[in-house]
Design an enzyme around this catalytic site. Sequence first.
Site, PDB file in Angstrom:
ATOM      1  N   THR A   1      25.299  39.782  42.230  1.00 25.77           N
ATOM      2  CA  THR A   1      26.271  40.881  42.222  1.00 25.77           C
ATOM      3  C   THR A   1      27.179  40.813  40.996  1.00 25.77           C
ATOM      4  O   THR A   1      27.329  41.792  40.254  1.00 25.77           O
ATOM      5  CB  THR A   1      27.137  40.794  43.497  1.00 25.77           C
ATOM      6  OG1 THR A   1      26.262  40.664  44.603  1.00 25.77           O
ATOM      7  CG2 THR A   1      28.001  42.003  43.665  1.00 25.77           C
TER       8      THR A   1
ATOM      9  N   LYS B   1      41.504  29.347  46.771  1.00 25.84           N
ATOM     10  CA  LYS B   1      42.180  30.255  45.841  1.00 25.84           C
ATOM     11  C   LYS B   1      43.657  29.898  45.675  1.00 25.84           C
ATOM     12  O   LYS B   1      44.186  29.931  44.559  1.00 25.84           O
ATOM     13  CB  LYS B   1      42.013  31.697  46.317  1.00 25.84           C
ATOM     14  CG  LYS B   1      40.566  32.194  46.176  1.00 25.84           C
ATOM     15  CD  LYS B   1      40.349  33.500  46.904  1.00 25.84           C
ATOM     16  CE  LYS B   1      38.935  34.036  46.699  1.00 25.84           C
ATOM     17  NZ  LYS B   1      38.616  35.151  47.601  1.00 25.84           N
TER      18      LYS B   1
HETATM   19  N1  HSE Z   1      34.587  36.153  50.243  1.00 25.97           N
HETATM   20  C1  HSE Z   1      35.683  36.623  49.474  1.00 25.97           C
HETATM   21  C2  HSE Z   1      36.541  37.570  50.283  1.00 25.97           C
HETATM   22  C3  HSE Z   1      35.292  37.367  48.235  1.00 25.97           C
HETATM   23  O1  HSE Z   1      36.196  37.936  51.408  1.00 25.97           O
HETATM   24  O2  HSE Z   1      37.579  37.948  49.779  1.00 25.97           O
HETATM   25  C4  HSE Z   1      34.954  36.482  47.094  1.00 25.97           C
HETATM   26  O3  HSE Z   1      36.032  35.693  46.709  1.00 25.97           O
END
Ligand code: HSE
Length: 437
Positions: free
Chosen positions: A12, A202
């Site tokens: 992607t 994150k």
């Molecule tokens: N899996 C993540 C989310 C997206 O649901 O925000 C990629 O960082």
Amino acid sequence: MAFKIGLLGLGTVGTGTAQILLDSTGRHPLLQEIEIHRVGVRSPNKPRAVKLPPERLTTDLEAIVTDPDIDIIVEVLGGLEPARSLILKAISHGKHIVTANKAVIARYGAEIFTAAEEKGVYVLLEAAVGGGIPVIEPLKLSLGVNRINSVIGIVNGTTNYILTRMQTEGGEFADILADAQKLGYAEADPTADVDGLDAADKIAILASIAFAGRIKLSDVHCEGIRQVSAADIAYAQKLGFVIKLLAVAKREEPVPTFPTDSDMLQMRVHPTLVPQIHPLASINGVYNAILVEGEPIGQVMFFGPGAGSGPTASAVVSDIMNIAAVLKTAGESHRLHSLLSCVHQHYCAIAPMSELVTRFYARFLTKDSPGVIGHLGTSFGKHHVSLESVVQTGFRGDLAEIVVVTHDVREGNFRHALEEIRALDAVDSIPSILRVL
Ligand code: HSE
């Protein structure tokens, strides 16, 4: 062509990245000087949404990271291995790195940045947090003069989508998750998203930049949203809140029981009651937002698409362009631009959760007998927990449902009070305990 990139992965994000680089019309002219030299894929013959000369595609990823013609490696494979090893190998061959891989950076950032510093190469990762939202570079550059006090984010789109639907439809977590999986909004294995692990990666990355120190991922307290029920969402709404999965990094003064030389950080991911008037309360669906509070700037909020091919590729290509711009200006003899590279080596001190001071929401199921609310109040009072509101609105089966919201309280005190309350004869269970922003 001045700059050659090796693209690892054509999924992607890789496809979105190639699409931007192959269609530079109307974009920054520097993009015309960036060439996709080689692309590493698993199946070279698979039909692709992007047209690349077949001879540029290879399954030999090692050959790409060691190719002497390549300047920048763009790692958009995802997963821990082989991504980590390929990044390290590319660095050892003097390549600059652009990656979208939060899992690798949050776990192996120390090893990767140390190697990059030794080799004098960049590792840029705008796409690792908040998809297309520019937040890493603004924290490094535009906000760099501020003393950052907190970074609070809705940084996982999957959980925000689920919680938003629970709120608007009144459904239960498991049903909405199943539907989100059917619609492609949640992965078949939703663990990393719904258990808060993706958000923890994150916020560890954001905190390491905002507070200029390394963060041990295991120090990030992490709770997901599986235990959030329709009942909690409904009570929260009545009390003037929405429930969001927040990722919080916050500076606090050293706590007396854990003295250190430096400030301590709170590092935590958990579902949180957010006042309906708070700027993060209106971030709905798959969108992400990151609220940064610093001195002297005050509050700044970054909002936008936290995932998806185009948005994430926008962040990836902006990193590629930044590196190309620095190399173009400084040439072969470039020294690392100290604002873009990552040079801190110490670890931030993280405060234990028992020392956190916050408001709590708790829901109790109790026998419907006289004096129950009095018993709860007595136990809370004994542990210095002051209550802001107590609501008993109804019954669940034969049991009375009581919801309390506390004033600010030390988490350790609150937990001790709950232990005592759990042991009371009149108390059946405590189905939810949530923090309040
Ligand atoms: N899996 C993540 C989310 C997206 O649901 O925000 C990629 O960082």
